[in-house]
Design a protein around this motif. Structure first.
Motif, PDB file in Angstrom:
ATOM      1  N   TRP A  57      45.927  43.319  40.210  1.00  0.00           N
ATOM      2  CA  TRP A  57      45.595  41.951  39.820  1.00  0.00           C
ATOM      3  C   TRP A  57      44.108  41.690  40.050  1.00  0.00           C
ATOM      4  CZ3 TRP A  57      47.881  37.097  42.701  1.00  0.00           C
ATOM      5  CH2 TRP A  57      47.599  35.944  41.960  1.00  0.00           C
ATOM      6  N   SER A  58      43.610  42.139  41.191  1.00  0.00           N
ATOM      7  CA  SER A  58      42.190  41.991  41.515  1.00  0.00           C
ATOM      8  C   SER A  58      41.314  42.713  40.488  1.00  0.00           C
ATOM      9  CB  SER A  58      41.916  42.547  42.915  1.00  0.00           C
ATOM     10  OG  SER A  58      40.536  42.601  43.175  1.00  0.00           O
ATOM     11  N   ALA A  59      41.682  43.932  40.161  1.00  0.00           N
ATOM     12  CA  ALA A  59      40.884  44.717  39.203  1.00  0.00           C
ATOM     13  C   ALA A  59      40.837  44.019  37.846  1.00  0.00           C
ATOM     14  CB  ALA A  59      41.463  46.122  39.071  1.00  0.00           C
ATOM     15  N   THR A  60      41.969  43.504  37.409  1.00  0.00           N
ATOM     16  CA  THR A  60      42.029  42.810  36.117  1.00  0.00           C
ATOM     17  C   THR A  60      41.144  41.566  36.134  1.00  0.00           C
ATOM     18  OG1 THR A  60      44.275  43.621  35.753  1.00  0.00           O
ATOM     19  CG2 THR A  60      43.576  41.722  34.447  1.00  0.00           C
ATOM     20  N   ILE A  61      41.261  40.788  37.185  1.00  0.00           N
ATOM     21  CA  ILE A  61      40.448  39.569  37.304  1.00  0.00           C
ATOM     22  C   ILE A  61      38.963  39.923  37.336  1.00  0.00           C
ATOM     23  CG2 ILE A  61      39.812  37.677  38.872  1.00  0.00           C
ATOM     24  CD1 ILE A  61      42.817  37.584  39.657  1.00  0.00           C
ATOM     25  N   ALA A  62      38.600  40.914  38.140  1.00  0.00           N
ATOM     26  CA  ALA A  62      37.191  41.302  38.277  1.00  0.00           C
ATOM     27  C   ALA A  62      36.635  41.819  36.947  1.00  0.00           C
ATOM     28  CB  ALA A  62      37.031  42.351  39.367  1.00  0.00           C
ATOM     29  N   TRP A  63      37.399  42.655  36.267  1.00  0.00           N
ATOM     30  CA  TRP A  63      36.954  43.194  34.975  1.00  0.00           C
ATOM     31  C   TRP A  63      36.704  42.065  33.981  1.00  0.00           C
ATOM     32  CZ3 TRP A  63      35.414  47.840  33.210  1.00  0.00           C
ATOM     33  CH2 TRP A  63      35.292  48.003  31.815  1.00  0.00           C
ATOM     34  N   ASN A  64      37.640  41.132  33.926  1.00  0.00           N
ATOM     35  CA  ASN A  64      37.522  40.020  32.981  1.00  0.00           C
ATOM     36  C   ASN A  64      36.415  39.038  33.370  1.00  0.00           C
ATOM     37  OD1 ASN A  64      39.554  41.003  31.298  1.00  0.00           O
ATOM     38  ND2 ASN A  64      41.146  39.926  32.424  1.00  0.00           N
ATOM     39  N   ALA A  65      36.111  38.938  34.648  1.00  0.00           N
ATOM     40  CA  ALA A  65      35.066  38.021  35.115  1.00  0.00           C
ATOM     41  C   ALA A  65      33.676  38.652  35.062  1.00  0.00           C
ATOM     42  CB  ALA A  65      35.369  37.569  36.543  1.00  0.00           C
ATOM     43  N   ALA A  66      33.621  39.981  34.960  1.00  0.00           N
ATOM     44  CA  ALA A  66      32.327  40.685  34.965  1.00  0.00           C
ATOM     45  C   ALA A  66      31.440  40.185  33.830  1.00  0.00           C
ATOM     46  CB  ALA A  66      32.552  42.191  34.859  1.00  0.00           C
ATOM     47  N   GLN A  67      30.177  39.988  34.161  1.00  0.00           N
ATOM     48  CA  GLN A  67      29.192  39.508  33.184  1.00  0.00           C
ATOM     49  C   GLN A  67      28.475  40.708  32.583  1.00  0.00           C
ATOM     50  OE1 GLN A  67      28.764  36.085  32.412  1.00  0.00           O
ATOM     51  NE2 GLN A  67      30.685  36.096  33.566  1.00  0.00           N
ATOM     52  N   GLY A  68      29.042  41.291  31.570  1.00  0.00           N
ATOM     53  CA  GLY A  68      28.406  42.381  30.855  1.00  0.00           C
ATOM     54  C   GLY A  68      28.835  43.755  31.313  1.00  0.00           C
ATOM     55  N   PRO A  69      28.367  44.772  30.588  1.00  0.00           N
ATOM     56  CA  PRO A  69      28.773  46.155  30.852  1.00  0.00           C
ATOM     57  C   PRO A  69      28.350  46.671  32.225  1.00  0.00           C
ATOM     58  CG  PRO A  69      27.568  45.982  28.753  1.00  0.00           C
ATOM     59  CD  PRO A  69      27.541  44.641  29.395  1.00  0.00           C
ATOM     60  N   GLY A  70      27.228  46.199  32.741  1.00  0.00           N
ATOM     61  CA  GLY A  70      26.782  46.659  34.063  1.00  0.00           C
ATOM     62  C   GLY A  70      27.764  46.287  35.156  1.00  0.00           C
ATOM     63  N   GLU A  71      28.204  45.050  35.149  1.00  0.00           N
ATOM     64  CA  GLU A  71      29.185  44.613  36.151  1.00  0.00           C
ATOM     65  C   GLU A  71      30.543  45.268  35.912  1.00  0.00           C
ATOM     66  OE1 GLU A  71      29.455  40.363  36.658  1.00  0.00           O
ATOM     67  OE2 GLU A  71      27.608  40.313  37.862  1.00  0.00           O
ATOM     68  N   GLN A  72      30.900  45.483  34.668  1.00  0.00           N
ATOM     69  CA  GLN A  72      32.168  46.161  34.388  1.00  0.00           C
ATOM     70  C   GLN A  72      32.131  47.600  34.895  1.00  0.00           C
ATOM     71  OE1 GLN A  72      32.695  45.360  30.147  1.00  0.00           O
ATOM     72  NE2 GLN A  72      34.265  43.841  30.628  1.00  0.00           N
ATOM     73  N   ARG A  73      30.993  48.270  34.743  1.00  0.00           N
ATOM     74  CA  ARG A  73      30.855  49.633  35.295  1.00  0.00           C
ATOM     75  C   ARG A  73      31.002  49.613  36.807  1.00  0.00           C
ATOM     76  NH1 ARG A  73      27.280  50.336  31.098  1.00  0.00           N
ATOM     77  NH2 ARG A  73      25.477  49.631  32.292  1.00  0.00           N
ATOM     78  N   LEU A  74      30.393  48.613  37.459  1.00  0.00           N
ATOM     79  CA  LEU A  74      30.509  48.489  38.909  1.00  0.00           C
ATOM     80  C   LEU A  74      31.969  48.301  39.319  1.00  0.00           C
ATOM     81  CD1 LEU A  74      29.274  48.210  41.742  1.00  0.00           C
ATOM     82  CD2 LEU A  74      28.995  45.752  41.271  1.00  0.00           C
ATOM     83  N   VAL A  75      32.685  47.431  38.621  1.00  0.00           N
ATOM     84  CA  VAL A  75      34.104  47.197  38.916  1.00  0.00           C
ATOM     85  C   VAL A  75      34.893  48.501  38.755  1.00  0.00           C
ATOM     86  CG1 VAL A  75      36.200  46.006  38.104  1.00  0.00           C
ATOM     87  CG2 VAL A  75      34.048  44.731  38.377  1.00  0.00           C
ATOM     88  N   ALA A  76      34.654  49.212  37.649  1.00  0.00           N
ATOM     89  CA  ALA A  76      35.365  50.475  37.403  1.00  0.00           C
ATOM     90  C   ALA A  76      35.019  51.514  38.469  1.00  0.00           C
ATOM     91  CB  ALA A  76      35.032  51.003  36.010  1.00  0.00           C
ATOM     92  N   LEU A  77      33.759  51.603  38.844  1.00  0.00           N
ATOM     93  CA  LEU A  77      33.333  52.559  39.876  1.00  0.00           C
ATOM     94  C   LEU A  77      33.969  52.244  41.219  1.00  0.00           C
ATOM     95  CD1 LEU A  77      31.465  54.914  40.752  1.00  0.00           C
ATOM     96  CD2 LEU A  77      29.735  53.183  41.237  1.00  0.00           C
ATOM     97  N   LEU A  78      33.953  50.979  41.609  1.00  0.00           N
ATOM     98  CA  LEU A  78      34.529  50.586  42.901  1.00  0.00           C
ATOM     99  C   LEU A  78      36.018  50.880  42.964  1.00  0.00           C
ATOM    100  CD1 LEU A  78      32.729  47.159  43.412  1.00  0.00           C
ATOM    101  CD2 LEU A  78      32.377  49.231  44.768  1.00  0.00           C
TER     102      LEU A  78
END
Length: 157
Positions: A57-78
């Motif tokens: 649930w956290s990963a889904t929320i974080a991915w959807n809240a990420a502002q752009g590809p850079g933050e999405q990469r960070l979420v995926a990496l973490l």
């Protein structure tokens, strides 16, 4: 259902099933001296199910809240690093019967959770907070691991 939710749920299911398959509650484990606060074996499955569900649930929320590809990469990496570290603990402890090495590995797992809580906070406070039960459980599990190493010095090869 979003792609992020499908991937998150899939990873959580994989980690839950793999963790269960890699956990052998056999004679070696039963013979270990354990601390008084050791929960009953049946509690670990439900606890991990809840924790991994919250992490998905956290990963889904974080991915959807990420502002752009850079933050999405960070979420995926973490979350990716955490998944790998999560997966490593069970074979170290149960398959290879090395609670001493599992104790070293759990430090990295714990650090990955601290990184998730800290680095998700500016992306999504809710996603960050959903990781706190996971962090609490791994903190307790780390203490249990340490106690097992301390109480069973001959099992540390």
């Amino acid at each position: 259902m979003s792609t992020a939710a499908i991937v998150s749920i899939g990873v959580a299911l994989f980690l839950g099933v793999a963790g269960g398959l890699l956990t052998e509650i056999g004679p070696w484990y039963r013979a270990l001296r354990k601390p008084r606060l050791q929960p009953p074996d049946w509690l670990f499955g439900p606890a991990w199910t809840i924790i991994l569900g919250l992490a998905a649930w956290s990963a889904t929320i974080a991915w959807n809240a990420a502002q752009g590809p850079g933050e999405q990469r960070l979420v995926a990496l973490l979350f990716g690093a955490n998944a790998v570290l999560h997966l490593l603990w069970s074979p170290l402890f149960f398959k290879w019967k090395r609670p001493d090495l599992a104790l070293i590995e759990v430090i990295f797992l714990w650090a990955s959770l601290v990184a998730l809580v800290t680095l998700l906070w500016p992306i999504s406070t809710k996603a960050s907070l959903l990781i706190l039960p996971y962090l609490a459980w791994v903190s307790f599990a780390s203490w249990l691991n340490w106690q097992i190493v301390r109480l069973n010095p001959r099992t540390a090869q």
